[in-house]
Design a protein around this motif. Structure first.
Motif, PDB file in Angstrom:
ATOM      1  N   GLY A 195      17.361   0.128   1.344  1.00 15.56           N
ATOM      2  CA  GLY A 195      17.399  -0.472   2.731  1.00 15.56           C
ATOM      3  C   GLY A 195      16.224   0.296   3.319  1.00 15.56           C
ATOM      4  O   GLY A 195      15.937   0.152   4.431  1.00 15.56           O
ATOM      5  N   ARG A 196      14.946   0.475   2.794  1.00 14.79           N
ATOM      6  CA  ARG A 196      13.894   0.972   3.390  1.00 14.79           C
ATOM      7  C   ARG A 196      12.653  -0.225   2.771  1.00 14.79           C
ATOM      8  O   ARG A 196      12.583  -0.706   1.674  1.00 14.79           O
ATOM      9  CB  ARG A 196      13.543   2.377   2.886  1.00 14.79           C
ATOM     10  CG  ARG A 196      14.434   3.253   3.747  1.00 14.79           C
ATOM     11  CD  ARG A 196      14.063   4.661   3.628  1.00 14.79           C
ATOM     12  NE  ARG A 196      15.106   5.585   4.313  1.00 14.79           N
ATOM     13  CZ  ARG A 196      15.092   6.011   5.458  1.00 14.79           C
ATOM     14  NH1 ARG A 196      13.886   5.584   6.169  1.00 14.79           N
ATOM     15  NH2 ARG A 196      15.949   6.867   5.827  1.00 14.79           N
ATOM     16  N   MET A 197      11.466  -0.126   3.511  1.00 11.66           N
ATOM     17  CA  MET A 197      10.495  -0.851   3.127  1.00 11.66           C
ATOM     18  C   MET A 197       9.328  -0.113   2.129  1.00 11.66           C
ATOM     19  O   MET A 197       9.048   1.008   2.455  1.00 11.66           O
ATOM     20  CB  MET A 197       9.761  -1.080   4.575  1.00 11.66           C
ATOM     21  CG  MET A 197       8.393  -1.987   4.571  1.00 11.66           C
ATOM     22  SD  MET A 197       7.913  -2.144   6.116  1.00 11.66           S
ATOM     23  CE  MET A 197       6.477  -3.361   5.814  1.00 11.66           C
ATOM     24  N   VAL A 221      12.331  -7.436   3.786  1.00  2.00           N
ATOM     25  CA  VAL A 221      11.469  -6.953   3.091  1.00  2.00           C
ATOM     26  C   VAL A 221      11.686  -5.496   2.691  1.00  2.00           C
ATOM     27  O   VAL A 221      10.862  -4.988   2.197  1.00  2.00           O
ATOM     28  CB  VAL A 221       9.774  -6.831   3.759  1.00  2.00           C
ATOM     29  CG1 VAL A 221       9.548  -8.231   4.412  1.00  2.00           C
ATOM     30  CG2 VAL A 221      10.035  -5.866   5.043  1.00  2.00           C
ATOM     31  N   CYS A 222      12.926  -5.086   3.141  1.00  2.00           N
ATOM     32  CA  CYS A 222      13.499  -3.549   2.726  1.00  2.00           C
ATOM     33  C   CYS A 222      14.345  -3.823   1.420  1.00  2.00           C
ATOM     34  O   CYS A 222      15.114  -4.416   1.418  1.00  2.00           O
ATOM     35  CB  CYS A 222      14.295  -3.089   3.805  1.00  2.00           C
ATOM     36  SG  CYS A 222      13.479  -3.005   5.422  1.00  2.00           S
ATOM     37  N   TRP A 256      12.973   1.492  -5.748  1.00  2.00           N
ATOM     38  CA  TRP A 256      12.758  -0.203  -5.835  1.00  2.00           C
ATOM     39  C   TRP A 256      12.408  -0.613  -7.193  1.00  2.00           C
ATOM     40  O   TRP A 256      11.628  -0.340  -7.479  1.00  2.00           O
ATOM     41  CB  TRP A 256      11.699  -0.297  -4.518  1.00  2.00           C
ATOM     42  CG  TRP A 256      11.295  -1.896  -4.563  1.00  2.00           C
ATOM     43  CD1 TRP A 256      11.966  -2.990  -4.778  1.00  2.00           C
ATOM     44  CD2 TRP A 256       9.920  -2.436  -4.787  1.00  2.00           C
ATOM     45  NE1 TRP A 256      11.285  -4.001  -5.020  1.00  2.00           N
ATOM     46  CE2 TRP A 256       9.841  -3.932  -5.127  1.00  2.00           C
ATOM     47  CE3 TRP A 256       8.688  -1.589  -4.761  1.00  2.00           C
ATOM     48  CZ2 TRP A 256       8.952  -4.439  -5.131  1.00  2.00           C
ATOM     49  CZ3 TRP A 256       7.530  -2.643  -4.943  1.00  2.00           C
ATOM     50  CH2 TRP A 256       7.955  -3.804  -5.122  1.00  2.00           C
ATOM     51  N   LEU A 257      13.684  -1.247  -7.619  1.00  2.00           N
ATOM     52  CA  LEU A 257      13.526  -1.838  -9.008  1.00  2.00           C
ATOM     53  C   LEU A 257      14.164  -3.091  -9.095  1.00  2.00           C
ATOM     54  O   LEU A 257      15.338  -3.170  -9.506  1.00  2.00           O
ATOM     55  CB  LEU A 257      14.301  -0.885 -10.066  1.00  2.00           C
ATOM     56  CG  LEU A 257      13.548   0.323 -10.091  1.00  2.00           C
ATOM     57  CD1 LEU A 257      14.417   1.370 -10.850  1.00  2.00           C
ATOM     58  CD2 LEU A 257      12.199   0.395 -10.949  1.00  2.00           C
ATOM     59  N   PRO A 258      13.653  -4.183  -8.439  1.00  2.00           N
ATOM     60  CA  PRO A 258      14.295  -5.331  -8.625  1.00  2.00           C
ATOM     61  C   PRO A 258      14.700  -5.904  -9.919  1.00  2.00           C
ATOM     62  O   PRO A 258      13.979  -5.644 -11.056  1.00  2.00           O
ATOM     63  CB  PRO A 258      13.189  -6.318  -7.856  1.00  2.00           C
ATOM     64  CG  PRO A 258      12.233  -5.605  -7.196  1.00  2.00           C
ATOM     65  CD  PRO A 258      12.069  -4.224  -8.087  1.00  2.00           C
ATOM     66  N   PRO A 261      10.008   3.201   6.387  1.00  2.00           N
ATOM     67  CA  PRO A 261      10.603   2.268   7.557  1.00  2.00           C
ATOM     68  C   PRO A 261      11.908   1.573   7.050  1.00  2.00           C
ATOM     69  O   PRO A 261      12.146   1.304   5.862  1.00  2.00           O
ATOM     70  CB  PRO A 261       9.421   1.347   7.764  1.00  2.00           C
ATOM     71  CG  PRO A 261       8.152   1.729   7.452  1.00  2.00           C
ATOM     72  CD  PRO A 261       8.752   2.490   6.081  1.00  2.00           C
ATOM     73  N   GLN A 262      12.730   1.401   8.087  1.00  2.00           N
ATOM     74  CA  GLN A 262      14.162   0.706   7.854  1.00  2.00           C
ATOM     75  C   GLN A 262      14.022  -0.572   8.770  1.00  2.00           C
ATOM     76  O   GLN A 262      13.208  -0.723   9.711  1.00  2.00           O
ATOM     77  CB  GLN A 262      14.978   1.724   8.464  1.00  2.00           C
ATOM     78  CG  GLN A 262      15.332   2.965   7.684  1.00  2.00           C
ATOM     79  CD  GLN A 262      16.563   3.775   8.111  1.00  2.00           C
ATOM     80  OE1 GLN A 262      17.089   3.388   9.457  1.00  2.00           O
ATOM     81  NE2 GLN A 262      16.829   4.816   7.618  1.00  2.00           N
TER      82      GLN A 262
END
Length: 417
Positions: free
Chosen positions: A72-74, A67-68, A404-406, A117-118
């Protein structure tokens, strides 16, 4: 005696959860499973719901790597998705009629100076039922790390009216209702569902365009700093909740994704490979800045079902505020998620085909060509809308190295910023 009562209440709540996961008339798989946020998933790691006392419950969550998303972070929206689940169950446990209700709004904010979170980090969700009325319910949640330091805070408002028949069956008649259900065999043990390898793959848009909005498109004057991201998604089974509609937390994560693309186009300050996909046209001369979501407010208006095509339209612009004689800059994004109707002009499916055949223009023909037209279409079938605030100041959010850019799956991207 108080601890015995709290343990009894927790046992009753966990019994309700087991029945819900075993009920044959409810979905065997949900988006909360994908987050690994179901009690049985976390209980295997020593977590899950560990306390239920009065109007407050505690849910502990060991952050899985899957989920990160990027960097590397949530994401904050993933935290909000878990808040949706944990506060809903807390409300069910407190409410004498055990009404799940539907979400009206979800809000979350990252604590200033807090770290996202990591993987492997333990989060403690402290859920509180603030008030339950005949129609509405209000819940809050504080998210802390293992040391007790605050990570984020959240609020959840639910519409609880389920009708008199529900109140009668699930209130004073619940023991009879439960016994009849068992006699009819509506509860059956089911294995945990198979999960997607990575949450980013599930949420990646099928098509995306990032563009600069012109004054003629908006009917405004100076819009040099206004950008938009238009994305297409199709509702798949892992995106649903147990009653087979698009999960509110999943919508929050889609909003964060769309808003991040628009906000990155506004920032465009740092070299970040997040938008530098192989199929971006050379006309995209600026790279996206690294966006971190620090606060979001999602309002829910209607649902979406399996197979529905969704259009997400996010607009972003810079904003400067002054507090305690200090200037703070951020990027604010407004995002709307709506169902697409085949009666309202070209569908996303035909638009993607046009984007790949119309001279490789990279535009979603018939969908993103006219911003005002798409805005009007969104207002007719809107599922939810969100207001989000992003920052590029990494010192304030723990030095996060990438937003976060999937990557969209198999569609041309236009990045005309």
């Amino acid at each position: 005696m108080a601890s015995s009562s709290a343990a009894h209440r927790l046992d009753r709540l966990l019994s309700l959860m087991r029945d819900a996961s075993a009920a044959s008339f409810l979905g065997a798989r949900s988006f909360v499973h994908e987050l690994e946020a179901k009690h049985e998933q976390q209980a295997a790691r020593g977590g899950g719901f560990t306390r239920f006392d009065g109007d407050t419950s505690t849910f502990t969550y060991r952050v899985p790597e899957r989920v990160c998303i990027s960097g590397g972070r949530m994401p904050l929206s993933a935290i909000l998705s878990i808040v949706d689940e944990t506060t809903s169950w807390t409300s069910v446990g407190v409410d004498r009629y055990k009404r799940p209700g539907v979400s009206i709004s979800l809000q979350a904010s990252l604590v200033p100076g807090g770290l996202l979170p990591q993987p492997g980090q333990l989060l403690i969700f402290e859920n509180r039922c603030e008030r339950i009325g005949r129609t509405l319910g209000f819940q809050s949640c504080s998210v802390r790390d293992e040391s007790g330091a605050m990570v984020a805070s959240a609020r959840h408002t639910k519409l609880l009216d389920m009708g008199q028949r529900w109140n009668w069956l699930m209130g004073p008649m619940f023991p009879v209702t439960h016994a009849v259900g068992k006699a009819l065999g509506v509860f059956d043990e089911r294995p945990l569902p198979k999960l997607m390898p990575n949450l980013a793959k599930l949420l990646a848009p099928e098509a995306l365009e990032v563009k600069t909005l012109s004054a003629s498109e908006l009917g405004l004057g100076d819009v040099r700093n206004l950008r938009a991201a238009i994305a297409r998604h199709t509702v798949t089974p892992p995106m649903l909740n147990e009653v087979r509609i698009l999960f509110g937390g999943c919508q929050a994560m889609l909003h964060e994704q769309g808003g991040a693309h628009a906000a990155a186009a506004v920032g465009a300050l740092a070299d970040d490979p997040a938008l530098n996909y192989e199929n971006v046209r050379p006309t995209c001369t600026k790279k996206a800045g690294q966006m971190v979501l620090i606060g979001m407010d999602v309002s829910y208006l209607s649902g979406a079902a399996l197979g529905d095509q969704l259009m997400l339209f996010a607009e972003a612009k810079p904003e400067v505020s002054f507090s305690h004689c200090q200037k703070t800059s951020s990027i604010v994004a407004i995002s709307r998620l709506a169902k697409m109707s085949t009666q309202e002009g070209p569908s996303f499916a035909s638009a993607v085909g046009a984007a790949n055949t119309n001279g490789g223009s990279g535009r979603l023909a018939g969908v993103s060509g006219d911003v005002s037209e798409n805005r009007n279409r969104l207002l007719h079938n809107i599922c939810s809308e969100a207001r989000m605030r992003y920052t590029q100041n990494f010192d304030e959010v723990g030095g996060l190295k990438r937003g976060w850019l999937p990557k969209p799956q198999g569609a041309v991207i236009s990045c005309s910023v």
